[in-house]
Design an enzyme around this catalytic site. Structure first.
Site, PDB file in Angstrom:
ATOM      1  CG  HIS A 173     -87.007 -38.110  74.818  1.00 55.63           C
ATOM      2  ND1 HIS A 173     -87.324 -38.117  76.160  1.00 55.63           N
ATOM      3  CD2 HIS A 173     -88.047 -38.708  74.186  1.00 55.63           C
ATOM      4  CE1 HIS A 173     -88.500 -38.699  76.327  1.00 55.63           C
ATOM      5  NE2 HIS A 173     -88.973 -39.053  75.141  1.00 55.63           N
ATOM      6  CD  GLU A 189     -93.840 -44.782  76.766  1.00 61.20           C
ATOM      7  OE1 GLU A 189     -92.764 -45.381  76.540  1.00 61.20           O
ATOM      8  OE2 GLU A 189     -94.885 -45.005  76.145  1.00 61.20           O
ATOM      9  CB  VAL A 190     -87.776 -41.692  78.897  1.00 63.83           C
ATOM     10  CG1 VAL A 190     -86.387 -41.571  79.532  1.00 63.83           C
ATOM     11  CG2 VAL A 190     -88.014 -43.118  78.409  1.00 63.83           C
ATOM     12  NE  ARG A 208     -79.423 -45.674  63.356  1.00 68.37           N
ATOM     13  CZ  ARG A 208     -79.582 -44.619  62.571  1.00 68.37           C
ATOM     14  NH1 ARG A 208     -80.765 -44.030  62.504  1.00 68.37           N
ATOM     15  NH2 ARG A 208     -78.590 -44.144  61.850  1.00 68.37           N
ATOM     16  CG  ASP A 209     -87.463 -44.983  69.999  1.00 66.39           C
ATOM     17  OD1 ASP A 209     -87.836 -43.946  70.584  1.00 66.39           O
ATOM     18  OD2 ASP A 209     -87.871 -46.137  70.295  1.00 66.39           O
ATOM     19  CG  ASN A 261     -94.324 -37.249  73.461  1.00 63.41           C
ATOM     20  OD1 ASN A 261     -95.140 -36.614  72.799  1.00 63.41           O
ATOM     21  ND2 ASN A 261     -93.847 -38.407  73.068  1.00 63.41           N
ATOM     22  CG  HIS A 293     -89.716 -39.029  69.819  1.00 56.90           C
ATOM     23  ND1 HIS A 293     -89.746 -40.395  69.977  1.00 56.90           N
ATOM     24  CD2 HIS A 293     -90.117 -38.508  71.017  1.00 56.90           C
ATOM     25  CE1 HIS A 293     -90.146 -40.699  71.211  1.00 56.90           C
ATOM     26  NE2 HIS A 293     -90.386 -39.568  71.856  1.00 56.90           N
TER      27      HIS A 293
END
Ligand code: 5GP
Length: 122
Positions: A106, A101-102, A34-35, A93, A108
């Site tokens: 990944h 950002e990371v 989970r984010d 992204n 989402h």
């Protein structure tokens, strides 16, 4: 393009067990959790365990087993979370313009409310 993977990113630390996570699914080659700052009632991140910066890097260098496992893991998370029927959004992204950002691939998975139009006007 050649990608350089930074093994100090937060998801690398999660994969090494150095940072805790709320795991939804773990498979041979993928992890879903989970984010930490959910943007919707369901907000799960699915990552490959291998050191891939973004989707393009993964698509170029991952093995068939990794690609298959990851693709199936994303679908399985949607079914496990009960969002396959009501609908969901997948976002991956990448890079500067994608505002990633990371720097570990990944996807989402967002669901649980009407998510509106895909992009806000700039
Ligand atoms: P990006 O902008 O790279 O596509 O998304 C990075 C996501 O990682 C953000 O939604 C952010 O909330 C999430 N995130 C950042 N650090 C952590 C963390 O330590 N744990 C978890 N579970 N999510 C994180």
């Amino acid at each position: 393009m050649a990608y350089a993977y930074d093994d100090q990113n937060i998801f690398a630390k999660i994969l090494r067990g150095e940072v805790p996570n709320d795991t939804v699914l773990e498979t041979d080659h993928s992890l879903a959790f989970r984010d930490i700052q959910p943007q919707a009632p369901t907000h799960v991140l699915v990552i490959p365990k291998g050191p891939y910066v973004c989707y393009d890097h993964f698509a170029q260098e991952a093995s068939d087993a990794e690609l298959l496992d990851y693709t199936r893991a994303v679908g399985e998370v949607c079914r496990m979370e009960g969002v396959a029927e009501g609908g969901f959004r997948m976002i991956a992204n990448a890079g500067r313009d994608g505002v990633q950002e990371v720097p570990h691939l990944h996807v989402h998975i967002l669901a649980g409310r009407n998510l509106g139009r895909m992009l806000q006007p700039a």
